[in-house]
Design a protein around this motif. Structure first.
Motif, PDB file in Angstrom:
ATOM      1  N   LYS A 112       0.860  -1.187   0.000  1.00  0.00           N
ATOM      2  CA  LYS A 112       0.000   0.000   0.000  1.00  0.00           C
ATOM      3  C   LYS A 112       0.894   1.234   0.000  1.00  0.00           C
ATOM      4  O   LYS A 112       1.866   1.299   0.753  1.00  0.00           O
ATOM      5  N   GLY A 155      -2.842   8.325 -12.279  1.00  0.00           N
ATOM      6  CA  GLY A 155      -3.818   7.352 -11.790  1.00  0.00           C
ATOM      7  C   GLY A 155      -4.126   6.297 -12.836  1.00  0.00           C
ATOM      8  O   GLY A 155      -4.200   5.093 -12.527  1.00  0.00           O
ATOM      9  N   LEU A 158      -1.158   3.886 -13.096  1.00  0.00           N
ATOM     10  CA  LEU A 158      -1.117   2.941 -11.972  1.00  0.00           C
ATOM     11  C   LEU A 158      -2.133   1.822 -12.177  1.00  0.00           C
ATOM     12  O   LEU A 158      -1.834   0.650 -11.915  1.00  0.00           O
ATOM     13  N   HIS A 159      -3.328   2.164 -12.650  1.00  0.00           N
ATOM     14  CA  HIS A 159      -4.348   1.142 -12.953  1.00  0.00           C
ATOM     15  C   HIS A 159      -3.806   0.138 -13.967  1.00  0.00           C
ATOM     16  O   HIS A 159      -3.953  -1.079 -13.796  1.00  0.00           O
ATOM     17  N   TRP A 163      -2.106  -1.677 -10.103  1.00  0.00           N
ATOM     18  CA  TRP A 163      -2.429  -1.090  -8.807  1.00  0.00           C
ATOM     19  C   TRP A 163      -3.915  -0.766  -8.777  1.00  0.00           C
ATOM     20  O   TRP A 163      -4.522  -0.488  -9.808  1.00  0.00           O
ATOM     21  N   ARG A 164      -4.521  -0.784  -7.591  1.00  0.00           N
ATOM     22  CA  ARG A 164      -5.930  -0.416  -7.482  1.00  0.00           C
ATOM     23  C   ARG A 164      -6.087   0.613  -6.375  1.00  0.00           C
ATOM     24  O   ARG A 164      -5.370   0.567  -5.363  1.00  0.00           O
ATOM     25  N   GLN A 165      -6.997   1.539  -6.605  1.00  0.00           N
ATOM     26  CA  GLN A 165      -7.204   2.597  -5.619  1.00  0.00           C
ATOM     27  C   GLN A 165      -7.829   2.010  -4.361  1.00  0.00           C
ATOM     28  O   GLN A 165      -8.809   1.269  -4.430  1.00  0.00           O
ATOM     29  N   ARG A 180      -7.287  11.810   2.082  1.00  0.00           N
ATOM     30  CA  ARG A 180      -7.144  12.175   0.674  1.00  0.00           C
ATOM     31  C   ARG A 180      -7.368  13.675   0.482  1.00  0.00           C
ATOM     32  O   ARG A 180      -6.815  14.288  -0.421  1.00  0.00           O
ATOM     33  N   GLU A 359      -4.639   6.611  -1.788  1.00  0.00           N
ATOM     34  CA  GLU A 359      -3.770   5.454  -1.553  1.00  0.00           C
ATOM     35  C   GLU A 359      -4.082   4.340  -2.548  1.00  0.00           C
ATOM     36  O   GLU A 359      -5.217   4.183  -2.997  1.00  0.00           O
ATOM     37  N   TRP A 360      -3.036   3.557  -2.851  1.00  0.00           N
ATOM     38  CA  TRP A 360      -3.116   2.517  -3.872  1.00  0.00           C
ATOM     39  C   TRP A 360      -2.556   1.213  -3.351  1.00  0.00           C
ATOM     40  O   TRP A 360      -1.559   1.201  -2.621  1.00  0.00           O
ATOM     41  N   ASP A 361      -3.210   0.111  -3.710  1.00  0.00           N
ATOM     42  CA  ASP A 361      -2.807  -1.230  -3.278  1.00  0.00           C
ATOM     43  C   ASP A 361      -2.330  -2.059  -4.469  1.00  0.00           C
ATOM     44  O   ASP A 361      -2.878  -1.947  -5.569  1.00  0.00           O
TER      45      ASP A 361
END
Length: 379
Positions: A112, A155, A158-159, A163-165, A180, A359-361
């Motif tokens: 994360k 964003g 990242l997708h 990565w996922r939000q 945020r 944040e991104w996981d």
């Protein structure tokens, strides 16, 4: 930070190397990306990581916190408000792929992170108008004063990288999460008079009222943390949140001030022999944060909260701050939201509401990550 084509190497670094890199950055990184922040979080194991270019120069850094899953030697790896890298590098994979590979090797089942990248800004006037507009239920419903197209592109990248939000959460235990939406007052290039003129009429009136009533704001030390805590516990009960224990703040003070004497400050508002309000202030380079606030319901008419904030803003300006950060705000604008009063208070200081990318996981082990989500949903 470095050329777009070069391969980057990631490795653990010493606290001294990490701190030197953070100190060299402008704008200043988050207080959650300095080495001492790991000492504030004893339930997490902290590591300082560095990215190096082909010539051996350190070009990025990150504080990663590792927390073990119950009964399993696998970890959630968390980089709060970091890492400190070139987020707009067209070859972002060369930063994040080595990070994922390293943390997978350390036993992480998920990573994360919180890119410190601004998406939108709303002026204080725009926020005030949004609160008054019955059609605007959330801050994002209101037209932004400015937008950062590169943040939206980041964003999307990242997708595409897997990565996922992350859903918004609290910071306790596994529900690691930072706000945020925050409220910030820009200080760079402004005199203290400019900043004072940026306060709304109510704020200016309250600051004067506190001064006239004899409220004295003083800096405290470690020995004053129990006084702060008494007010903080009362605030938690009044505002319906779970308070952190006193040892958390004592550990925070020791860890941060050992690293830098001005990393954490405590301010207390006294009136007729009683402490009515208190707040903590954190500093990294040119970025100053109002961190925790506390107050009693008694004698609110002497406006101790405005007095504490104005003293902290004055001291932050004296320290050469580029920004004074009020930290988290709600993005829900409905009158029924009990946090709306806090938003109005912060907006009164002038400045702007700021939306970060969030944040991104990245799930390194999808089965464990899914089990973790189920565990969190049941807590």
């Amino acid at each position: 930070m470095t050329s777009a084509s070069a391969v980057l190497r990631l490795q653990p670094v010493s606290r001294a190397e990490h701190l030197a890199f953070v100190d060299s950055r402008s704008p200043s990184p988050s207080h959650m990306q300095v080495p001492s922040w790991g000492d504030v979080k004893p339930d997490w194991r902290a590591e300082s990581l560095g990215w190096f270019d082909g010539e051996g120069r350190m070009v990025g850094a990150g504080l990663v916190l590792l927390r073990a899953l119950p009964r399993v030697k696998r970890y959630l790896a968390y980089l709060p408000e970091g890492p400190v890298i070139d987020w707009h590098d067209p070859a972002l994979e060369r930063w994040l792929d080595p990070l994922l590979a390293y943390l997978k090797g350390r036993g992480a089942f998920a990573v994360k992170m919180g890119p410190p990248v601004v998406v939108r800004r709303w002026s204080a006037e725009a926020v005030k108008d949004a609160i008054a507009d019955p059609a605007a239920r959330r801050l994002r419903d209101a037209e932004a004063t400015s937008e950062e197209p590169r943040a939206l592109e980041l964003g999307e990248r990242l997708h595409r990288m897997g990565w996922r939000q992350a859903e918004a959460g609290g910071e306790d235990g596994f529900a690691a999460g930072q706000p945020r939406y925050v409220f910030q007052v820009p200080f760079a290039g402004r005199s203290l008079g400019d900043i004072q003129r940026g306060l709304n009429q109510q704020w200016r009136r309250n600051v004067k009222k506190a001064e006239k009533a004899g409220v004295k704001v003083v800096r405290g030390g470690y020995e004053d943390l129990p006084d702060f805590y008494t007010l903080y516990a009362e605030t938690a009960e009044r505002d319906r949140f779970i308070p952190r224990p006193l040892p958390y703040f004592q550990r925070m003070w020791t860890a941060l001030t050992t690293e830098h004497p001005d990393r954490m400050r405590l301010y207390l508002a006294h009136h007729e022999g009683e402490v009515l309000a208190a707040a903590t202030m954190l500093t990294v380079g040119g970025h100053v944060w109002y961190s925790y606030g506390a107050s009693t319901s008694r004698r609110r008419e002497v406006q101790p909260n405005n007095a504490v904030q104005w003293r902290m803003m004055c001291d932050a300006h004296e320290l050469g701050a580029a920004v004074y950060d009020f930290r988290g705000i709600t993005d829900t604008l409905e009158e029924s939201n009990h946090l709306l009063g806090l938003l109005r208070f912060k907006v009164g200081a002038g400045g702007e509401a700021v939306e970060y990318l969030g944040e991104w996981d990245f799930p390194l082990n999808k089965l464990l990550h899914k089990a973790f989500d189920v565990y969190m949903a049941r807590r």
